[in-house]
Scaffold this motif. Structure first.
Motif, PDB file in Angstrom:
ATOM      1  N   MET A  15       0.837  -1.204   0.000  1.00 29.15           N
ATOM      2  CA  MET A  15       0.000   0.000   0.000  1.00 29.15           C
ATOM      3  C   MET A  15       0.874   1.256   0.000  1.00 29.15           C
ATOM      4  SD  MET A  15      -2.989  -1.158   2.673  1.00 29.15           S
ATOM      5  CE  MET A  15      -4.253  -0.184   1.822  1.00 29.15           C
ATOM      6  N   PRO A  16       1.100   1.865  -1.182  1.00 28.25           N
ATOM      7  CA  PRO A  16       1.828   3.133  -1.224  1.00 28.25           C
ATOM      8  C   PRO A  16       1.039   4.241  -0.527  1.00 28.25           C
ATOM      9  CG  PRO A  16       1.764   2.094  -3.391  1.00 28.25           C
ATOM     10  CD  PRO A  16       0.784   1.369  -2.530  1.00 28.25           C
ATOM     11  N   THR A  17       1.748   5.149   0.149  1.00 33.41           N
ATOM     12  CA  THR A  17       1.069   6.240   0.845  1.00 33.41           C
ATOM     13  C   THR A  17       1.806   7.551   0.666  1.00 33.41           C
ATOM     14  OG1 THR A  17       2.262   5.804   2.921  1.00 33.41           O
ATOM     15  CG2 THR A  17       0.133   4.732   2.639  1.00 33.41           C
ATOM     16  N   TYR A  18       1.025   8.607   0.613  1.00 33.13           N
ATOM     17  CA  TYR A  18       1.550   9.969   0.700  1.00 33.13           C
ATOM     18  C   TYR A  18       0.445  10.833   1.297  1.00 33.13           C
ATOM     19  CZ  TYR A  18       3.845  14.359  -0.344  1.00 33.13           C
ATOM     20  OH  TYR A  18       4.450  15.585  -0.223  1.00 33.13           O
ATOM     21  N   ASP A  19       0.668  11.337   2.481  1.00 33.54           N
ATOM     22  CA  ASP A  19      -0.316  12.151   3.203  1.00 33.54           C
ATOM     23  C   ASP A  19      -1.658  11.422   3.347  1.00 33.54           C
ATOM     24  OD1 ASP A  19       1.507  14.134   3.593  1.00 33.54           O
ATOM     25  OD2 ASP A  19       0.578  15.588   2.240  1.00 33.54           O
ATOM     26  N   GLU A  20      -1.622  10.236   3.915  1.00 34.38           N
ATOM     27  CA  GLU A  20      -2.845   9.453   4.141  1.00 34.38           C
ATOM     28  C   GLU A  20      -3.026   9.121   5.625  1.00 34.38           C
ATOM     29  OE1 GLU A  20      -5.156   8.962   2.134  1.00 34.38           O
ATOM     30  OE2 GLU A  20      -4.339   9.106   0.106  1.00 34.38           O
ATOM     31  N   ARG A  25      -5.203   4.319   9.849  1.00 38.90           N
ATOM     32  CA  ARG A  25      -5.605   3.412  10.916  1.00 38.90           C
ATOM     33  C   ARG A  25      -6.885   2.650  10.546  1.00 38.90           C
ATOM     34  NH1 ARG A  25      -3.753   2.862  15.939  1.00 38.90           N
ATOM     35  NH2 ARG A  25      -2.620   4.856  15.924  1.00 38.90           N
ATOM     36  N   LEU A  26      -7.853   3.348   9.975  1.00 33.67           N
ATOM     37  CA  LEU A  26      -9.122   2.696   9.635  1.00 33.67           C
ATOM     38  C   LEU A  26      -8.937   1.658   8.528  1.00 33.67           C
ATOM     39  CD1 LEU A  26     -12.181   2.629  10.176  1.00 33.67           C
ATOM     40  CD2 LEU A  26     -12.439   4.374   8.379  1.00 33.67           C
ATOM     41  N   THR A  27      -8.161   2.000   7.498  1.00 33.62           N
ATOM     42  CA  THR A  27      -7.958   1.076   6.382  1.00 33.62           C
ATOM     43  C   THR A  27      -7.210  -0.174   6.819  1.00 33.62           C
ATOM     44  OG1 THR A  27      -7.934   2.916   4.801  1.00 33.62           O
ATOM     45  CG2 THR A  27      -7.003   0.828   4.068  1.00 33.62           C
ATOM     46  N   LEU A  28      -6.135   0.010   7.587  1.00 32.56           N
ATOM     47  CA  LEU A  28      -5.361  -1.142   8.040  1.00 32.56           C
ATOM     48  C   LEU A  28      -6.171  -2.014   8.999  1.00 32.56           C
ATOM     49  CD1 LEU A  28      -3.105   0.250   6.556  1.00 32.56           C
ATOM     50  CD2 LEU A  28      -1.609  -0.141   8.522  1.00 32.56           C
ATOM     51  N   SER A 103     -10.983   3.921  -0.868  1.00 31.88           N
ATOM     52  CA  SER A 103     -11.780   3.613  -2.064  1.00 31.88           C
ATOM     53  C   SER A 103     -11.868   2.110  -2.316  1.00 31.88           C
ATOM     54  CB  SER A 103     -11.217   4.329  -3.283  1.00 31.88           C
ATOM     55  OG  SER A 103      -9.867   3.965  -3.502  1.00 31.88           O
ATOM     56  N   HIS A 104     -10.865   1.369  -1.858  1.00 32.39           N
ATOM     57  CA  HIS A 104     -10.885  -0.091  -1.972  1.00 32.39           C
ATOM     58  C   HIS A 104     -11.315  -0.669  -0.633  1.00 32.39           C
ATOM     59  CE1 HIS A 104      -7.635   0.298  -5.325  1.00 32.39           C
ATOM     60  NE2 HIS A 104      -8.859   0.465  -5.792  1.00 32.39           N
ATOM     61  N   ARG A 105     -12.457  -1.348  -0.623  1.00 28.95           N
ATOM     62  CA  ARG A 105     -13.018  -1.858   0.625  1.00 28.95           C
ATOM     63  C   ARG A 105     -12.295  -3.132   1.062  1.00 28.95           C
ATOM     64  NH1 ARG A 105     -19.304  -2.573  -0.244  1.00 28.95           N
ATOM     65  NH2 ARG A 105     -18.447  -4.124  -1.684  1.00 28.95           N
ATOM     66  N   PRO A 106     -11.849  -3.198   2.302  1.00 29.60           N
ATOM     67  CA  PRO A 106     -11.206  -4.418   2.797  1.00 29.60           C
ATOM     68  C   PRO A 106     -12.080  -5.661   2.636  1.00 29.60           C
ATOM     69  CG  PRO A 106     -10.744  -2.624   4.296  1.00 29.60           C
ATOM     70  CD  PRO A 106     -11.747  -2.093   3.290  1.00 29.60           C
ATOM     71  N   ALA A 107     -13.403  -5.498   2.702  1.00 26.16           N
ATOM     72  CA  ALA A 107     -14.302  -6.648   2.528  1.00 26.16           C
ATOM     73  C   ALA A 107     -14.144  -7.261   1.141  1.00 26.16           C
ATOM     74  CB  ALA A 107     -15.753  -6.223   2.749  1.00 26.16           C
TER      75      ALA A 107
END
Length: 260
Positions: A15-20, A25-28, A103-107
């Motif tokens: 998971m690339p990140t920049y200012d996220e 925390r919620l996504t992980l 935008s991509h749901r973990p489910a």
């Protein structure tokens, strides 16, 4: 980053990140809930908002979370290349792509991974907005139009059957990543996804599309800009012209299943 050698069927979600920081925390937490045995690699481009620092703190609390720090922001493609290399070096059998922005749901990750777990023939499973029961939610009409037009143009120029060519929600078998030599992929922005798709098709890989719901981000800012669209148009046109000169306008022989 701590060592975490993976087994042949182990999953690493890159998971690339920049200012996220707002989404991290919620996504992980969502990924850890739906795929508790998967490992997550956060590839942070020295985010000024402290995304990398928060990811480090979460990694200290959870052995399934790992962080790769890059010195500067220089594009999606290079971030994925470094993340893929890390995952391959650590022996994971399945390597995933997911956006950190919600935008991509973990489910939906469960369904994408199940495509590879159920059928050993599948080399790449794409979480698709453009096949039956797939779609978008809350996305601006112009973003949807750009996405649809980009996928249509890439399909036409490259002779591929994939409906969602620019999708960034994916699961690859490690073997196919090694076969195509990820280090040689120089594409940067969202055209990186198109480039990966065409290379896997050229290598004889079996690709399937799994319907997902793509949700418009509610926190943070999109990184999409006109430069990214321009890069994609130029590169796809170049690849298409090369294909036509080499093989004519006939089919590449590639066939993708569209729905699972």
């Amino acid at each position: 980053t701590s060592d975490c050698p993976g087994s042949g069927d182990a999953v690493c979600v890159v998971m690339p990140t920049y200012d996220e920081r707002e989404n991290l925390r919620l996504t992980l937490a969502g990924i850890r809930w739906f795929e508790p045995h998967a490992d997550i690699l956060v590839v942070d481009d020295s985010s000024p908002d402290g995304t990398g620092d928060l990811a480090d703190a979460m990694a200290r609390e959870d052995g399934h979370i790992h962080v790769l720090h890059r010195p500067e922001k220089n594009g999606l493609g290079p971030a994925y290349r470094e993340g893929f290399r890390w995952a391959l070096d650590h022996g994971y059998g399945i390597v995933c792509e997911m956006d950190m922005d919600g935008s991509h749901r973990p489910a939906d990750l469960v369904r994408v991974l199940d495509a590879l777990r159920r059928d050993r023939v599948v080399d790449l499973a794409i979480g698709s907005r453009r096949v039956g029961r797939g779609g978008t939610q809350g996305w601006p009409w112009y973003r949807d139009l750009i996405s649809r037009a980009g996928s249509w143009y890439a399909r036409m120029m490259l002779g591929l059957a994939v409906r969602d060519m620019t999708a960034g929600f994916r699961a690859y078998r490690a073997d196919i990543l090694r076969r195509i030599d990820v280090e040689s992929v120089q594409s940067n922005g969202y055209v990186f996804q198109i480039d990966m798709t065409r290379r896997i098709a050229q290598a004889g890989g079996h690709i399937v599309e799994v319907p997902i719901l793509f949700v418009q981000r509610t926190r943070g800012r999109s990184k999409m800009d006109s430069r990214i669209v321009r890069e994609a148009m130029i590169r796809v046109t170049q690849w298409g012209m090369e294909r036509w000169r080499s093989h004519g306008r006939g089919s590449t022989g590639f066939d993708a299943s569209s729905d699972i």
